[in-house]
Motif scaffolding. Sequence first.
Motif, PDB file in Angstrom:
ATOM      1  N   TYR A  40       0.796  -1.219  -0.120  1.00 27.53           N
ATOM      2  CA  TYR A  40      -0.129  -0.079  -0.017  1.00 27.53           C
ATOM      3  C   TYR A  40       1.033   1.324   0.084  1.00 27.53           C
ATOM      4  CZ  TYR A  40       0.711   0.607   5.097  1.00 27.53           C
ATOM      5  OH  TYR A  40       1.340   0.969   6.409  1.00 27.53           O
ATOM      6  N   LEU A  41       0.151   2.338  -0.569  1.00 28.10           N
ATOM      7  CA  LEU A  41       1.093   3.497  -0.720  1.00 28.10           C
ATOM      8  C   LEU A  41       0.705   4.297   0.467  1.00 28.10           C
ATOM      9  CD1 LEU A  41       3.180   4.661  -2.793  1.00 28.10           C
ATOM     10  CD2 LEU A  41       1.240   5.550  -4.078  1.00 28.10           C
ATOM     11  N   GLN A  42       1.419   5.286   1.233  1.00 27.66           N
ATOM     12  CA  GLN A  42       1.268   6.136   2.139  1.00 27.66           C
ATOM     13  C   GLN A  42       1.706   7.476   1.844  1.00 27.66           C
ATOM     14  OE1 GLN A  42       1.810   5.079   6.156  1.00 27.66           O
ATOM     15  NE2 GLN A  42       2.596   7.132   6.811  1.00 27.66           N
ATOM     16  N   LEU A  43       0.740   8.227   1.400  1.00 23.95           N
ATOM     17  CA  LEU A  43       1.341   9.707   1.121  1.00 23.95           C
ATOM     18  C   LEU A  43       1.175  10.823   2.184  1.00 23.95           C
ATOM     19  CD1 LEU A  43      -0.181   9.575  -2.516  1.00 23.95           C
ATOM     20  CD2 LEU A  43       1.937   9.018  -1.909  1.00 23.95           C
ATOM     21  N   GLN A  44       1.923  12.074   2.002  1.00 23.20           N
ATOM     22  CA  GLN A  44       1.394  12.902   2.660  1.00 23.20           C
ATOM     23  C   GLN A  44       1.048  13.995   1.557  1.00 23.20           C
ATOM     24  OE1 GLN A  44       1.413  13.060   5.968  1.00 23.20           O
ATOM     25  NE2 GLN A  44       0.689  14.851   6.578  1.00 23.20           N
ATOM     26  N   LEU A  45      -0.142  14.758   1.671  1.00 22.25           N
ATOM     27  CA  LEU A  45      -0.606  15.773   0.464  1.00 22.25           C
ATOM     28  C   LEU A  45      -0.719  16.988   1.069  1.00 22.25           C
ATOM     29  CD1 LEU A  45      -3.292  13.338  -1.145  1.00 22.25           C
ATOM     30  CD2 LEU A  45      -0.764  13.514  -1.772  1.00 22.25           C
ATOM     31  N   ALA A  46      -0.375  17.790   0.491  1.00 21.58           N
ATOM     32  CA  ALA A  46      -0.246  19.448   1.022  1.00 21.58           C
ATOM     33  C   ALA A  46      -0.812  20.361  -0.037  1.00 21.58           C
ATOM     34  CB  ALA A  46       1.154  19.634   1.420  1.00 21.58           C
ATOM     35  N   ASP A  47      -1.390  21.483   0.479  1.00 20.79           N
ATOM     36  CA  ASP A  47      -1.184  22.601  -0.197  1.00 20.79           C
ATOM     37  C   ASP A  47      -0.894  23.759   0.755  1.00 20.79           C
ATOM     38  OD1 ASP A  47      -3.588  23.309   1.267  1.00 20.79           O
ATOM     39  OD2 ASP A  47      -5.085  22.700  -0.066  1.00 20.79           O
ATOM     40  N   ALA A  48      -1.124  25.144   0.367  1.00 22.53           N
ATOM     41  CA  ALA A  48      -0.704  26.284   1.174  1.00 22.53           C
ATOM     42  C   ALA A  48      -1.233  26.351   2.527  1.00 22.53           C
ATOM     43  CB  ALA A  48      -0.968  27.397   0.406  1.00 22.53           C
ATOM     44  N   THR A  49      -2.479  25.558   2.809  1.00 17.53           N
ATOM     45  CA  THR A  49      -3.081  25.637   4.012  1.00 17.53           C
ATOM     46  C   THR A  49      -2.891  24.615   4.999  1.00 17.53           C
ATOM     47  OG1 THR A  49      -5.200  24.361   3.438  1.00 17.53           O
ATOM     48  CG2 THR A  49      -5.107  26.579   2.724  1.00 17.53           C
TER      49      THR A  49
END
Length: 263
Positions: A40-49
């Motif tokens: 399985y793939l674990q991600l940390q997703l982000a934007d400016a907030t």
Amino acid sequence: MSSTAKARRRVRELGPQESVDEIFLAKEKQLRSNRNGQPYLQLQLADATGSVSAMLWNAKDEVCQSFQAGDFVRVAGSTQLYQGAVQIILQRVQRVPPEEVEANDFFPLSGQDIQGLKDRLAEILHGIQDTSLRNLATCFLEDSEFMRRLALAPAGTKQHHAYQGGLLQHTVHLLDLAGRVAPCYLFLNRDLLTMGTFLHDIGKIEELRYEGEFAYSDAGQLLGHIVLAISILDDMIRKTEERFGEPFPEATATQLKHIVISH
């Protein structure tokens, strides 16, 4: 389709039990195995907030190889609460070319007037009285690529002014502080103090990567911003000598390097 074609769903707006179809910056990416040995793939997703964790179960190899940390990705899935925090369970992840997104949507910003900070920087440096130091400052200010990178760079990746424009903000604030402190110490060479304050962290424009995910460059990890700053200073001293047709004082160069090294 550009991410600016519709209103963005920002990280801070995500709640539990919601559908998500949006573009984010993949800040971290790890391929793991569950108890049954399934990947399985674990991600940390982000934007400016902010940022949010995400999981893609039964991750296929072609999906894992299709993007890297630091890429923009369009994800589809649904949110849930996990240990008190929102998490996205993904059904799809697809890389998005950087030219199709508005970068300011994805990186923390200083909230400061960048042009105003650049103008204040120029005002302070043009006020230097010593001719050699003022000529050096002029060459920095006239170097459009240097100024572009200074205006983009954070001062750190997580804590220290960790947003675009953070390095410029930090530098100008310290220059203002130095200007207020200098009259209390009459033995100080104010021009040298001003130029040294400006130079003290300039190596961070090469130490850090900031036109994607905030991270350390190879040179930043191996050399550090102090060594890189000395190299930048040496290059600019050579350009100053060419630009103004006279040698830069060796003693002044040594003093500036001491300030950078000992700051």
